[in-house]
Scaffold this motif. Structure first.
Motif, PDB file in Angstrom:
ATOM      1  N   PHE A 289      40.422  35.512  40.517  1.00 20.10           N
ATOM      2  CA  PHE A 289      39.127  36.161  40.612  1.00 20.10           C
ATOM      3  C   PHE A 289      38.620  36.090  42.044  1.00 20.10           C
ATOM      4  CE2 PHE A 289      39.425  34.860  36.161  1.00 20.10           C
ATOM      5  CZ  PHE A 289      39.087  36.029  35.520  1.00 20.10           C
ATOM      6  N   GLY A 290      37.941  37.168  42.472  1.00 22.08           N
ATOM      7  CA  GLY A 290      37.435  37.235  43.836  1.00 22.08           C
ATOM      8  C   GLY A 290      36.264  36.299  44.064  1.00 22.08           C
TER       9      GLY A 290
ATOM     10  N   ARG B  28      44.754  42.154  46.755  1.00 24.65           N
ATOM     11  CA  ARG B  28      43.750  43.225  46.816  1.00 24.65           C
ATOM     12  C   ARG B  28      42.340  42.654  46.670  1.00 24.65           C
ATOM     13  NH1 ARG B  28      40.164  45.901  47.393  1.00 24.65           N
ATOM     14  NH2 ARG B  28      39.758  48.080  46.834  1.00 24.65           N
ATOM     15  N   SER B  29      42.175  41.668  45.789  1.00 24.28           N
ATOM     16  CA  SER B  29      40.840  41.111  45.550  1.00 24.28           C
ATOM     17  C   SER B  29      40.326  40.322  46.741  1.00 24.28           C
ATOM     18  CB  SER B  29      40.863  40.214  44.313  1.00 24.28           C
ATOM     19  OG  SER B  29      41.575  39.013  44.555  1.00 24.28           O
ATOM     20  N   ARG B  30      41.229  39.893  47.630  1.00 16.84           N
ATOM     21  CA  ARG B  30      40.819  39.080  48.772  1.00 16.84           C
ATOM     22  C   ARG B  30      40.771  39.849  50.082  1.00 16.84           C
ATOM     23  NH1 ARG B  30      41.288  33.718  46.941  1.00 16.84           N
ATOM     24  NH2 ARG B  30      41.063  33.850  44.700  1.00 16.84           N
TER      25      ARG B  30
ATOM     26  N   SER C 183      35.195  46.736  43.926  1.00 16.52           N
ATOM     27  CA  SER C 183      34.775  45.706  44.872  1.00 16.52           C
ATOM     28  C   SER C 183      33.370  45.189  44.583  1.00 16.52           C
ATOM     29  CB  SER C 183      34.824  46.263  46.303  1.00 16.52           C
ATOM     30  OG  SER C 183      33.978  47.391  46.431  1.00 16.52           O
TER      31      SER C 183
ATOM     32  N   THR D 164      45.941  40.176  43.350  1.00 19.31           N
ATOM     33  CA  THR D 164      45.277  38.997  43.901  1.00 19.31           C
ATOM     34  C   THR D 164      44.987  39.231  45.376  1.00 19.31           C
ATOM     35  OG1 THR D 164      46.414  37.536  42.378  1.00 19.31           O
ATOM     36  CG2 THR D 164      45.446  36.522  44.311  1.00 19.31           C
TER      37      THR D 164
ATOM     38  N   HIS E  96      38.762  44.901  36.166  1.00 23.84           N
ATOM     39  CA  HIS E  96      38.541  45.365  37.527  1.00 23.84           C
ATOM     40  C   HIS E  96      38.703  46.873  37.671  1.00 23.84           C
ATOM     41  CE1 HIS E  96      38.676  41.113  38.322  1.00 23.84           C
ATOM     42  NE2 HIS E  96      38.220  41.348  39.526  1.00 23.84           N
TER      43      HIS E  96
ATOM     44  N   THR F 268      32.749  36.714  42.348  1.00 21.32           N
ATOM     45  CA  THR F 268      32.712  36.640  40.889  1.00 21.32           C
ATOM     46  C   THR F 268      31.845  35.483  40.426  1.00 21.32           C
ATOM     47  OG1 THR F 268      34.953  37.552  40.709  1.00 21.32           O
ATOM     48  CG2 THR F 268      34.124  36.330  38.808  1.00 21.32           C
TER      49      THR F 268
ATOM     50  N   TYR G 179      40.494  49.481  42.360  1.00 14.69           N
ATOM     51  CA  TYR G 179      40.025  48.107  42.143  1.00 14.69           C
ATOM     52  C   TYR G 179      38.568  48.009  42.588  1.00 14.69           C
ATOM     53  CZ  TYR G 179      40.016  42.990  42.358  1.00 14.69           C
ATOM     54  OH  TYR G 179      39.736  41.658  42.177  1.00 14.69           O
TER      55      TYR G 179
ATOM     56  N   SER H  62      41.068  48.953  36.943  1.00 10.24           N
ATOM     57  CA  SER H  62      42.326  49.493  37.445  1.00 10.24           C
ATOM     58  C   SER H  62      43.004  50.352  36.407  1.00 10.24           C
ATOM     59  CB  SER H  62      43.254  48.352  37.838  1.00 10.24           C
ATOM     60  OG  SER H  62      42.648  47.573  38.847  1.00 10.24           O
TER      61      SER H  62
END
Length: 574
Positions: free
Chosen positions: A407-408, A237-239, A363, A235, A572, A411, A361, A574
């Motif tokens: 979710f980023g 990482r997505s931000r 981007s 989470t 994602h 998305t 991940y 990974s």
């Protein structure tokens, strides 16, 4: 030495290592000018000076002043150094000072050449250095797994714990009461209370590698399920504003600002070593920083002195002796390890696998369609991990509510429920219309809509399971939305098999229709989560294989959250 030695294909061309310049004595100008021309020609033709990489991964080390050489010495090129040393950038100046101290009075050319470079670049370099001082012993284990042989005598030279740092003006947001933590950082990123969060590259830097490790340990302690722990870590990482930031560059950026420069605070929050943190504070810049070791995951960078097999033993030993504890502590390093700090695993594979997952991940913008089984079987009672008697639906509501935050911002998402409470019911209903996750729809963001819809999820008793028709419709719709520069996926969660409806079809007919409209240029993989022992995993594996997706079995009904986490990770890349 050959031009490509000590180079990393990802890094810019290295710089020539220039020697100190001294003016010639009177009467010797012409002779020395001619000699200088010869030296320049030799340097250009042979590249005899050892080059130093100059970028975020490798920087030249400023050499302290040495006794001035004679004019005759100035006119001659330096021979190859006898000992080549690679050191983490933050400790390299201390190593360089010790190396310079080994030179005899009047000696212009040092026998020791020190290169400041991140451990990941050294690990990939050929040839390897004679002496290596990385910022963690885990890099030596990684080198050993690749066949490189290094030996260490005694313990590390020094230690420096990782700290979470940021401008003082936002300290209360990431370090309430002066105590930062990984969990606070995750929540601050999710709730958008922080201007930015940045992390160093986990595959090439120690700070990045150990930060991912410590973050994973912190989330694992609060989540008994490994999948959910991974999901929470990712989470953050997505931000991230950046997943390959250079803490030293961020500190330099803040050092150049003033208290009135609002852009400074956009640097945000980032992990760094205590040594770098203290060096910044000691300089008393206008923009102050605050921070400290995270309470839920302290970890040390340690600095072993490692000698490669075949390196000059006497010279490497003398250099090791010249690096004093006093010099290291004066530079901001600790002479002992931090009490209670996390110990990285002995097998480096565990660390580097997590780092690669973190770095892999994707981007790119994501387009996700969630297909949630709302058939009657989801009302069945089960026993969860805590021993509670609950229904599958209630677990979905609990897991899905938190998943809505994962979710980023880039998305786009839609959600359907599928199930047929009556003979004439449609195969599925649209619960959240497709669109940008943080865009407004009906007075609230789509992210909030998703959380509300999952929170109110109630399967209808005796509903059939039109699994195949729903997947076909979902894939067809997302193929129309697939576009370059995006990752478009369909995530389906079911606890059963296709059947009990007027949409029922054979496996062969379904796969034929699924592959008929496939376009390699516009792939839409299906990530299928089979929830519980009644899920038809062969069918889910078939649809995943046909679309280039993945099938995930959440065999224990209480593992629904882990299934959602696995689907998220798969989506994602990974």
């Amino acid at each position: 030495m050959p031009e490509n030695e000590w180079s990393d294909p990802r890094l810019p061309e290295p710089l020539e290592w220039s020697q100190p310049h001294h003016d010639p004595p009177p009467g010797r100008g012409r002779a020395l000018l001619a000699a200088a021309v010869v030296v320049l020609v030799l340097l250009a033709a042979g590249g005899i000076a050892w080059r130093l990489m100059s970028n975020r991964s490798a920087t030249p080390v400023a050499e302290p002043s040495a006794p001035p050489p004679t004019a005759e010495q100035t006119a001659l090129p330096c021979p190859e150094p006898k000992l080549r040393v690679a050191a983490a950038p933050e400790i390299a100046p201390v190593i360089q000072k010790a190396a310079t101290g080994l030179s005899r009075a009047g000696q212009r050319c040092s026998e020791v050449a020190v290169q400041a470079t991140e451990p990941g670049a050294v690990l990939a370099a050929a040839p390897q250095p004679d002496v290596w001082v990385p910022s963690s012993s885990v890099w030596l284990a990684a080198a050993k797994s690749r066949g490189a042989t290094y030996t260490t005598a005694g313990g590390p030279l020094a230690w420096s714990p990782l700290v979470i740092a940021g401008p003082e003006a936002i300290g209360s947001l990431f370090a309430p009461n002066g105590a930062p933590s990984w969990s606070t950082l995750v929540q601050g990123a999710i709730q958008k209370r922080l201007p930015a969060v940045r992390m160093p590259d986990a595959t090439t830097t120690t700070t990045g590698l150990l930060s991912v490790f410590a973050l994973g340990q912190a989330t694992a302690r609060t989540n008994p399920d490994a999948g959910i722990a991974q999901l929470q870590a990712l989470t953050l990482r997505s931000r991230l504003e950046s997943a390959a930031a250079d803490p030293a560059a961020l500190l330099r950026q803040m050092a150049a600002e003033t208290e009135q420069t609002a852009a400074t605070y956009q640097v945000g929050v980032f992990p760094t070593t205590e040594q770098q943190f203290l060096a910044y504070q000691k300089a008393d810049h206008a923009v102050r920083i605050v921070g400290g070791a995270p309470a839920d995951g302290q970890v040390d960078a340690d600095y072993p002195y490692a000698v490669r097999k075949g390196a000059p033993a006497d010279l490497s030993a003398r250099l090791r002796e010249a690096i004093t504890t006093q010099a290291l502590t004066e530079a901001g390093f600790r002479p002992v390890a931090t009490k209670g700090a996390l110990r990285p695993p002995a097998d480096p594979a565990a660390l580097f696998d997590a780092a690669r997952q973190w770095s892999a991940y994707q981007s790119v913008a994501f387009q996700v369609l969630l297909l949630i089984d709302a058939s009657g079987s989801m009302n069945e009672k089960i026993t969860d991990r805590a021993g509670r008697s609950v229904t599958k639906a209630s677990l979905l509501r609990e897991s899905g509510a938190s998943a809505a935050q994962l979710f980023g911002d880039d998305t786009s998402l839609g959600m359907w429920f599928f199930g047929t409470p009556s003979a004439n019911s449609p195969a599925h209903t649209e619960e959240v219309p497709f669109g940008g996750l943080d865009a407004s729809a009906d007075g609230k963001t789509r992210r909030d809509q998703l959380a509300a819809k999952i929170g109110g999820y109630k399967p209808v008793a005796n509903s059939g399971t039109p699994l195949y028709q729903t997947v076909l419709d979902g894939v067809t719709e997302m193929r129309e939305r697939a576009a370059p520069g995006t990752a478009t996926v369909v995530v389906v969660l079911t606890d059963g098999s296709d059947g009990g409806t007027r949409f029922k079809m054979s496996d062969a007919d379904f796969l034929k229709r699924l592959t008929a409209g496939a376009d390699p240029a516009r792939p839409v993989p299906v990530i299928a989560v089979g929830y519980g022992p009644g899920a038809n995993m062969p069918a889910l594996q078939g649809m995943a294989k046909a679309t280039g997706g993945r099938a995930i079995a959440a065999k224990n009904p209480a593992d629904l959250a882990a299934g959602i986490a696995a689907a998220f990770l798969a989506a994602h890349g990974s």
